[in-house]
Design an enzyme around this catalytic site. Structure first.
Site, PDB file in Angstrom:
ATOM      1  N   ARG A  87       0.858  -1.187   0.000  1.00  0.00           N
ATOM      2  CA  ARG A  87       0.000   0.000   0.000  1.00  0.00           C
ATOM      3  C   ARG A  87       0.893   1.235   0.000  1.00  0.00           C
ATOM      4  O   ARG A  87       1.967   1.231   0.614  1.00  0.00           O
ATOM      5  CB  ARG A  87      -0.889   0.009   1.241  1.00  0.00           C
ATOM      6  CG  ARG A  87      -1.883   1.153   1.235  1.00  0.00           C
ATOM      7  CD  ARG A  87      -2.616   1.322   2.572  1.00  0.00           C
ATOM      8  NE  ARG A  87      -3.515   2.466   2.504  1.00  0.00           N
ATOM      9  CZ  ARG A  87      -4.015   3.095   3.554  1.00  0.00           C
ATOM     10  NH1 ARG A  87      -3.733   2.671   4.779  1.00  0.00           N
ATOM     11  NH2 ARG A  87      -4.799   4.147   3.405  1.00  0.00           N
ATOM     12  N   HIS A  88       0.443   2.297  -0.648  1.00  0.00           N
ATOM     13  CA  HIS A  88       1.202   3.547  -0.667  1.00  0.00           C
ATOM     14  C   HIS A  88       1.490   4.046   0.749  1.00  0.00           C
ATOM     15  O   HIS A  88       0.810   3.665   1.696  1.00  0.00           O
ATOM     16  CB  HIS A  88       0.431   4.625  -1.431  1.00  0.00           C
ATOM     17  CG  HIS A  88      -0.933   4.870  -0.848  1.00  0.00           C
ATOM     18  ND1 HIS A  88      -1.126   5.629   0.285  1.00  0.00           N
ATOM     19  CD2 HIS A  88      -2.154   4.422  -1.200  1.00  0.00           C
ATOM     20  CE1 HIS A  88      -2.404   5.655   0.596  1.00  0.00           C
ATOM     21  NE2 HIS A  88      -3.065   4.925  -0.286  1.00  0.00           N
ATOM     22  N   GLY A  89       2.454   4.920   0.872  1.00  0.00           N
ATOM     23  CA  GLY A  89       2.799   5.493   2.177  1.00  0.00           C
ATOM     24  C   GLY A  89       1.807   6.567   2.614  1.00  0.00           C
ATOM     25  O   GLY A  89       0.769   6.783   1.979  1.00  0.00           O
ATOM     26  N   ALA A 407       1.497   2.053   4.030  1.00  0.00           N
ATOM     27  CA  ALA A 407       2.725   1.295   3.713  1.00  0.00           C
ATOM     28  C   ALA A 407       2.629  -0.191   4.053  1.00  0.00           C
ATOM     29  O   ALA A 407       3.631  -0.894   4.059  1.00  0.00           O
ATOM     30  CB  ALA A 407       3.958   1.903   4.400  1.00  0.00           C
TER      31      ALA A 407
END
Ligand SMILES: *[C@@H]1O[C@H](CO)[C@@H](O)[C@H](O)[C@H]1NC(C)=O
Ligand SMILES: *[C@@H]1O[C@H](CO)[C@@H](O)[C@H](O)[C@H]1NC(C)=O
Ligand SMILES: *[C@@H]1O[C@H](CO)[C@@H](O)[C@H](O)[C@H]1NC(C)=O
Ligand SMILES: CC(=O)N[C@H]1CO[C@H](CO)[C@@H](O)[C@@H]1O
Length: 479
Positions: A87-89, A407
């Site tokens: 997952r994106h930060g 994240a």
């Protein structure tokens, strides 16, 4: 920013087999003073807006620390490949959230109260702007760089300079800028922090092959492409009825009443959504600016936070998790794509070939990870999450803040194991979620023979076809 992979023509020296180090301490890169060693109590209840550090608290003191509480497989097993979904930060609030916050903020500005808290909120600087719209923040870049460093440290034989140069690592991302930026930060952390690569010189640039992350929304944002999901869940006004019921229920009412009193805002002007955005603002102040004592946080105590966490979890459960089958079925493609990579690597290894894709990294959303985890049968509660089951909340497995913080990452590790007896070799798989071993739901073991795993998920590999799953059944068919 552009990231580069060099192409070398000469063969690399045979990579020495590097054993996994179970606990490795690395010097911190400074900046410790700005980090808090303790999380504020509320931080555990931010659901999908939880910081990664809340699930791995030791990272607050050392973000590059690689620790294995459980051992990976013994030395007779060599990691061949990792396939991950990340997952994106940390990110800014979305435009929609900022709009709600502006509304909440204007209500506070109009408040006649003279309390310290209200005065502090009134003089709080509304610094969120529309352009921020869910973009990756600076701390989010660090999330990704540090994760790259730790994952590479955990599997040094896969994340080698040679494989990096030869372009054997693939990076696939959702088109959202926070994901593309996360991918770039990950590559940056890998190249510069871990592999210690300087930026390329003019001379070297000549022969460089530029490789941007590959955008693939069919894979990483499958939920947008699944017609049935969109019609029956996303765009369906009644699909979230448990969530809507909870918003009107006694637990939320109690929080609403309290906030109304604290802020001297009439209750009818407030709503569950506005209370939630105030709570999210508390989370954003912490995750973006490391502000521990924001006045937004002082609106809530731990009991309120539990209620608001459940509000978030109910939504995730019904929209992304076990609530409706189509939520998880729409992720079949991604699941099969992951297994295709593992399958290829096993075939290559059996033919004594080099593994063509030893590192495969996918970058997406909580909405990518949750359906995939549900498809695999992970974090499943015996009973569904409902509006009147808040009391069960803390015992429930499905808590998004524990599973998919910023994240968050699911990693499949494929090992080749040499055995003394026949069969002379075998292939094993482990899963890591947020860098901790994740037991397989069917066996509760932390390792599984690849062939057994394929058997276990045969129904998904053979009989889940997104084309059919996502097709809206015609009315005629139902008659
Ligand atoms: C670039 O590649 C060409 C041939 O492809 C080679 O002759 C040249 O030396 C290379 N330059 C550098 C700086 O490596
Ligand atoms: C995305 O990935 C899928 C699965 O690997 C593939 O079939 C498809 O062609 C890819 N799409 C793009 C645009 O690359
Ligand atoms: C919307 O959701 C409700 C509750 O799950 C369901 O009964 C109904 O069939 C759904 N509507 C559509 C158009 O799918
Ligand atoms: C729908 C549902 O699961 N309801 C359960 C809520 O919790 C109570 C006990 O706390 C159960 O009896 C219900 O079955």
């Amino acid at each position: 920013m552009t990231f580069v992979f060099y192409r070398y023509r000469k063969c690399a020296p045979k990579a020495a087999q590097i054993l996994l180090i179970s606990v490795t301490w690395f010097c911190s890169v400074g900046g410790l003073d700005s980090l808090n060693n303790h999380s504020p109590k509320l931080a555990y209840y931010f659901g999908t807006k939880t910081r990664y550090e809340e699930v791995n608290p030791f990272l607050l003191t050392n973000p590059l620390l690689v620790t294995r509480k459980q051992d990976l497989l013994p030395n007779t097993c060599t990691p061949l490949q990792i396939v991950s979904v990340v997952r994106h930060g940390r990110r800014y609030p979305t435009k929609k959230q900022i709009k709600k916050l502006k509304k909440m903020y204007s209500l506070i500005e109009e408040s006649p109260s003279n309390s310290e808290l209200v005065k502090e909120l009134q003089s709080w600087n509304m610094w969120y702007e529309d352009w921020m719209d869910g973009q990756l923040v600076k701390n989010g870049e660090e999330d990704m760089k540090n994760l790259a460093y730790r994952l590479a440290s955990l599997f040094p034989s896969l994340f080698t300079l040679d494989k990096f140069h030869k372009g054997k690592m693939s990076f696939i991302t959702s088109s959202k800028h926070r994901c593309v930026d996360s991918t770039k930060s990950f590559i940056h952390g890998l190249a510069h922090t871990y592999l210690k690569q300087p930026l390329p010189t003019e001379d070297e640039l000549e022969n460089v092959s530029y490789k941007e992350p590959v955008v693939n929304d069919t894979l990483m944002r499958f939920f947008d492409h699944c017609e049935k999901f969109v019609a029956q869940v996303e765009d369906n006004d009644t699909a979230m009825h448990e969530l809507d019921k909870f918003k009107e229920g006694p637990e939320i009412k109690k929080v609403l009443h309290k906030i109304s009193n604290l802020l001297s805002i009439p209750e009818h002007k407030l709503s569950a959504d506005l209370i939630q955005v105030a709570f999210f603002t508390c989370s954003f102040e912490l995750s973006i600016h490391n502000i521990v004592n924001s006045p937004w946080c002082r609106l809530f105590d731990e009991e309120d936070a539990k209620v608001l966490e459940y509000l978030n979890d109910l939504k995730q459960y019904w929209k992304r998790g076990y609530g409706y089958d189509i939520n998880s079925r729409s992720s079949c493609n991604l699941f099969q794509h992951i297994f295709q990579h593992l399958d290829n690597a096993v075939s290559e290894s059996k033919r004594s070939q080099q593994i063509s894709a030893p590192v495969v990294m996918h970058f997406g959303h909580a909405e990518t990870l949750l359906p995939l985890l549900a498809l695999m049968g992970l974090f499943k509660d015996e009973k569904p999450l409902t509006a009147d089951n808040f009391s069960m909340h803390l015992e429930q497995r499905f808590r998004s803040g524990r599973i998919v913080p910023y994240a968050s990452n699911l990693v499949f590790v494929l090992y080749h194991c040499d055995l003394a007896e026949s069969p002379k070799e075998e292939y094993q798989v482990q899963m890591l979620l947020n860098e901790n071993l994740l037991p397989f739901p069917h066996s509760h073991g932390s390792v599984c023979l690849f062939d057994d795993l394929k058997k276990q998920y045969n129904h998904l590999l053979e009989s889940c076809h997104v084309k059919d799953e996502c097709q809206l059944t015609k009315v005629v068919d139902e008659l």
